[in-house]
Enzyme design. Structure first.
Site, PDB file in Angstrom:
ATOM      1  N   ASP A  31       0.884  -1.159   0.000  1.00  0.00           N
ATOM      2  CA  ASP A  31       0.000   0.000   0.000  1.00  0.00           C
ATOM      3  C   ASP A  31       0.920   1.207   0.000  1.00  0.00           C
ATOM      4  O   ASP A  31       1.923   1.240   0.714  1.00  0.00           O
ATOM      5  CB  ASP A  31      -0.933   0.017   1.213  1.00  0.00           C
ATOM      6  CG  ASP A  31      -2.135   0.923   0.965  1.00  0.00           C
ATOM      7  OD1 ASP A  31      -2.704   0.864  -0.141  1.00  0.00           O
ATOM      8  OD2 ASP A  31      -2.494   1.710   1.852  1.00  0.00           O
TER       9      ASP A  31
ATOM     10  N   ARG B 117       8.952   2.528  -3.147  1.00  0.00           N
ATOM     11  CA  ARG B 117       8.692   1.111  -3.426  1.00  0.00           C
ATOM     12  C   ARG B 117      10.006   0.354  -3.603  1.00  0.00           C
ATOM     13  O   ARG B 117      10.161  -0.756  -3.092  1.00  0.00           O
ATOM     14  CB  ARG B 117       7.824   0.970  -4.689  1.00  0.00           C
ATOM     15  CG  ARG B 117       7.346  -0.451  -4.953  1.00  0.00           C
ATOM     16  CD  ARG B 117       6.226  -0.510  -5.962  1.00  0.00           C
ATOM     17  NE  ARG B 117       5.074   0.247  -5.473  1.00  0.00           N
ATOM     18  CZ  ARG B 117       4.794   1.494  -5.857  1.00  0.00           C
ATOM     19  NH1 ARG B 117       5.518   2.105  -6.776  1.00  0.00           N
ATOM     20  NH2 ARG B 117       3.775   2.129  -5.329  1.00  0.00           N
TER      21      ARG B 117
HETATM   22  P1  ITT Z   1      -3.403  -2.022  -5.605  1.00  0.00           P
HETATM   23  O1  ITT Z   1      -4.120  -1.738  -4.319  1.00  0.00           O
HETATM   24  O2  ITT Z   1      -4.157  -2.927  -6.509  1.00  0.00           O
HETATM   25  O3  ITT Z   1      -1.976  -2.459  -5.387  1.00  0.00           O
HETATM   26  P2  ITT Z   1      -3.702   0.830  -6.017  1.00  0.00           P
HETATM   27  O4  ITT Z   1      -3.442   1.762  -7.156  1.00  0.00           O
HETATM   28  O5  ITT Z   1      -5.085   0.750  -5.447  1.00  0.00           O
HETATM   29  O6  ITT Z   1      -3.239  -0.637  -6.439  1.00  0.00           O
HETATM   30  P3  ITT Z   1      -2.779   1.887  -3.506  1.00  0.00           P
HETATM   31  O7  ITT Z   1      -4.034   1.636  -2.798  1.00  0.00           O
HETATM   32  O8  ITT Z   1      -1.505   1.524  -2.809  1.00  0.00           O
HETATM   33  O9  ITT Z   1      -2.661   1.156  -4.907  1.00  0.00           O
HETATM   34  O10 ITT Z   1      -2.821   3.423  -3.924  1.00  0.00           O
HETATM   35  C1  ITT Z   1      -1.682   4.044  -4.185  1.00  0.00           C
HETATM   36  C2  ITT Z   1      -1.926   5.280  -5.031  1.00  0.00           C
HETATM   37  O11 ITT Z   1      -0.869   6.194  -4.682  1.00  0.00           O
HETATM   38  C3  ITT Z   1      -1.734   4.945  -6.505  1.00  0.00           C
HETATM   39  O12 ITT Z   1      -2.951   4.644  -7.151  1.00  0.00           O
HETATM   40  C4  ITT Z   1      -1.055   6.209  -7.021  1.00  0.00           C
HETATM   41  O13 ITT Z   1      -2.027   7.201  -7.298  1.00  0.00           O
HETATM   42  C5  ITT Z   1      -0.234   6.679  -5.825  1.00  0.00           C
HETATM   43  N1  ITT Z   1       1.135   6.128  -5.898  1.00  0.00           N
HETATM   44  C6  ITT Z   1       1.642   5.054  -5.228  1.00  0.00           C
HETATM   45  N2  ITT Z   1       2.898   4.801  -5.591  1.00  0.00           N
HETATM   46  C7  ITT Z   1       3.208   5.714  -6.519  1.00  0.00           C
HETATM   47  C8  ITT Z   1       4.351   5.950  -7.297  1.00  0.00           C
HETATM   48  O14 ITT Z   1       5.424   5.172  -7.224  1.00  0.00           O
HETATM   49  N3  ITT Z   1       4.329   6.971  -8.139  1.00  0.00           N
HETATM   50  C9  ITT Z   1       3.243   7.761  -8.246  1.00  0.00           C
HETATM   51  N4  ITT Z   1       2.100   7.590  -7.586  1.00  0.00           N
HETATM   52  C10 ITT Z   1       2.077   6.568  -6.707  1.00  0.00           C
END
Ligand code: ITT
Length: 201
Positions: free
Chosen positions: A69, A181
């Protein structure tokens, strides 16, 4: 040995596949194992949500499972969007719309006050119900405009500390070296190596 990389986010999936490409695991995706269910991210913290996802998908698949997350914390917005990074600006919005929304919110905030960080918590869950977590952070500032086409999410509006480039201007290999990450994944890699790779001899 199989490792389920449990995410619906294609940007994350690409990064994990690159980061773990040299581990002796067969990396499987949710599509590969036919899992379509989405896990409700009801936790109040990144760690709670990472655990929720890893637990749900290890139960659904029976496979060693890695989930993360992650989110962006902006100081001028008291840590928003944080755990709500994906839903910021409303359900079903695009990355570009979320970025535009955040830039608009920060329209009158001067450069010195635009400090922010990406955070990531990775959870590894095994079939016995054990869950371990690792964390990583990437510090920077929110830009005044989008730049770059690599990466995903908020990368085009995030200027990395110590650089003048936006994160979406980094190659994927460069991003993985310094990103939240990438940093959490280096620690996850050690757990996988030490505890889950069958020892030869
Ligand atoms: P999963 O739960 O299926 O893994 P998700 O997109 O829902 O995918 P998250 O709940 O962890 O993932 O939400 C993280 C959000 O934060 C993601 O959708 C991006 O908008 C942002 N984010 C996370 N890591 C990022 C990165 O490396 N670069 C840019 N934005 C990021």
């Amino acid at each position: 040995m199989k490792l389920l990389v449990a995410t619906h986010n294609r940007g994350k999936l690409r990064e994990f596949q690159e980061i773990f490409h040299d581990l002796p695991f067969e990396l499987l995706t949710l599509d590969d194992v036919g899992i379509r269910e989405d896990v409700a991210e009801t936790g109040a913290t990144l760690e709670e949500n990472a655990r929720l996802k890893a637990n749900a998908y290890v139960r659904a698949s029976g496979l060693l499972t890695l989930a993360d997350d992650s989110g962006l914390e902006v100081d001028a917005l008291n840590g928003e969007p944080g755990v709500y990074s994906k839903r910021y600006a409303g359900e079903g919005k695009s990355d570009a719309e979320r970025n535009a929304h955040l830039l608009e919110k920060l329209r009158n905030v001067p450069q010195a006050k635009r400090t922010a960080r990406f955070r990531c918590v990775i959870a590894i869950a095994d079939a016995h119900g054990n869950v371990q977590t690792t964390e990583g952070t990437c510090n920077g500032k929110i830009a005044f405009e989008s730049r770059g086409t690599n990466g995903f999410g908020y990368d085009p509006i995030f200027i990395v500390d110590g650089s003048t480039r936006h994160l979406a201007e980094f190659s994927s290999a460069e991003k993985n070296k310094i990103s939240h990450r990438g940093r959490a994944a280096v620690k996850a890699r050690e757990i996988l190596r030490e505890q889950f790779i069958a020892q030869k001899n």
